[in-house]
Design an enzyme around this catalytic site. Structure first.
Site, PDB file in Angstrom:
ATOM      1  N   GLY A   1       0.762  -1.240   0.000  1.00  0.00           N
ATOM      2  CA  GLY A   1       0.000   0.000   0.000  1.00  0.00           C
ATOM      3  C   GLY A   1       0.793   1.289   0.000  1.00  0.00           C
ATOM      4  O   GLY A   1       0.210   2.361  -0.145  1.00  0.00           O
ATOM      5  N   ASP A   2       2.129   1.208   0.141  1.00  0.00           N
ATOM      6  CA  ASP A   2       2.891   2.462   0.201  1.00  0.00           C
ATOM      7  C   ASP A   2       4.320   2.264  -0.309  1.00  0.00           C
ATOM      8  O   ASP A   2       5.275   2.709   0.311  1.00  0.00           O
ATOM      9  CB  ASP A   2       2.916   3.001   1.629  1.00  0.00           C
ATOM     10  CG  ASP A   2       3.332   4.471   1.705  1.00  0.00           C
ATOM     11  OD1 ASP A   2       3.273   5.165   0.667  1.00  0.00           O
ATOM     12  OD2 ASP A   2       3.723   4.926   2.793  1.00  0.00           O
ATOM     13  N   LEU A   3       4.458   1.595  -1.454  1.00  0.00           N
ATOM     14  CA  LEU A   3       5.787   1.389  -2.041  1.00  0.00           C
ATOM     15  C   LEU A   3       6.189   2.665  -2.778  1.00  0.00           C
ATOM     16  O   LEU A   3       6.217   2.734  -4.005  1.00  0.00           O
ATOM     17  CB  LEU A   3       5.778   0.173  -2.969  1.00  0.00           C
ATOM     18  CG  LEU A   3       5.641  -1.180  -2.252  1.00  0.00           C
ATOM     19  CD1 LEU A   3       5.440  -2.302  -3.259  1.00  0.00           C
ATOM     20  CD2 LEU A   3       6.852  -1.465  -1.364  1.00  0.00           C
TER      21      LEU A   3
END
Length: 372
Positions: free
Chosen positions: A224-226
């Site tokens: 969800g937050d690469l």
């Protein structure tokens, strides 16, 4: 997280420990003597780079979770277990140093005053490397990052089992890409300008084109937050003309939630565009890497443009809202905004058809390389 907390992008809950307090915490909770400590940039948690006087690994990250998320120990446990699982599967993920009591984390008061907020504290192994934000990306590393994103989601979704997994069903979590329509309540932070009009357009497109199709996308667990600060790389060749990189670290699992494979590739494309000198071409290289592991369906591919636009809108609106709460952290909070607004506006000027053509032709070239 509870739905009430989840739909707050950030309340005034960020820890604010000093270096001495943080060092004492490491000693008291983990039994390690700190030789030096320095703060690391962060969004809504507080992180410190810690050197300790001990045998073996002597560098760690002290992660102090904000007081809102700290009320959800099952969620933090799921994130921590996922990191440990990925490390065991051969991914470059941090692992926790256990507390003196043998636990992966500990709930600690954030000060000595009565009524001090409590924060969940973990000590994670320090991963080497340079954030992608600090290098000039090329096709090779963009492809590798796309491949990594698909591999992480696939192995988590197919093999990761833990009792706390149910906590990843975060229905109203503001950073889940399905929740772009929730931005309506924070859009005031943009004021009245041309940017706000584009975000309103993105939200309406999302409601019309994405929400009705969610059931047709393949579900999975999303990191969800690469983003370009959460992926670390190391040079694998010394050629200055054509540097080659390998991923050496995956950071920050705090935005993990159940979502869809196509969400992850859209999120990666958006963040890799931020620092790129050729942002509109980024998507094809990332998509090719992702599809080397997990080819998208026609319906998922058709959603990419609106999903990438939706992530730009999330990042820009939530950052503007949060900067009003934390003006002292505005520079870090608005990193994406420096180029993000320009890229989002350009996407809409160039148009969905032309951008998709670029992305899909680039990805096709990987699958069918030209003869030598």
């Amino acid at each position: 997280m509870s739905s009430e907390n989840d739909c707050q992008p950030q309340t005034l809950s960020k820890p604010a420990l000093g270096e001495r307090e943080a060092a004492e915490l490491v000693d008291r909770v983990f039994g390690l003597k700190v030789s030096w400590i320095r703060p690391l940039p962060s969004y809504d948690d507080q992180n410190f780079h810690v050197h300790v006087s001990a045998e073996g690994a002597d560098e760690y990250v002290l992660k102090i979770t904000n007081s809102e998320d700290s009320q959800e120990p099952e969620l933090i446990e799921a994130q921590t277990q996922a990191m440990m699982f990925l490390s065991a599967e051969g991914f470059p993920s941090a692992t926790p140093y256990l507390t003196k009591d043998g636990n992966t984390m500990s709930l600690e008061a954030g000060g000595t005053r009565p009524g001090s907020k409590k924060y969940m504290v973990r000590l994670l192994t320090y991963l080497p490397g340079t954030p992608v934000a600090k290098i000039t990306t090329n096709a090779q590393i963009l492809y590798e990052i796309g491949r990594l994103a698909a591999s992480v989601d696939k192995v988590l979704s197919e093999k990761f089992q833990h009792p706390s997994l149910k906590s990843l069903h975060r229905g109203q979590f503001i950073w889940n890409l399905a929740n772009v329509p929730l931005l309506d309540q924070y859009i005031y932070a943009l004021g009245q300008n041309k940017y706000r009009a584009v975000v309103e357009q993105v939200i309406e497109q999302f409601k019309g084109k994405i929400i009705p199709k969610l059931s047709s996308f393949r579900a999975c667990i999303n990191h969800g937050d690469l983003n370009d600060h959460n992926i670390l790389v190391e040079a694998s060749s010394a050629s200055p003309e054509n540097p080659q990189y390998r991923v050496s670290g995956i950071l920050d699992f705090s935005d993990m939630s159940y979502g869809y494979y196509v969400f992850e590739v859209a999120i990666v494309i958006m963040y890799m565009m931020i620092e790129s000198p050729e942002p509109l071409s980024v998507g094809g290289h990332v998509l090719a890497g992702f599809e080397s592991v997990l080819p998208l369906t026609a319906e998922e591919r058709g959603a990419l443009f609106v999903l990438v636009s939706g992530r730009f809108a999330q990042s820009l609106v939530i950052a503007a809202h949060t900067a009003l709460l934390y003006p002292e952290n505005k520079e870090y909070l608005t990193i994406t905004a420096k180029t993000g607004w320009k890229h989002l506006m350009t996407m809409f000027e160039v148009g969905q058809g032309a951008i998709e053509k670029t992305w899909f032709e680039t990805a096709r070239a990987y699958a069918h390389p030209a003869p030598a």
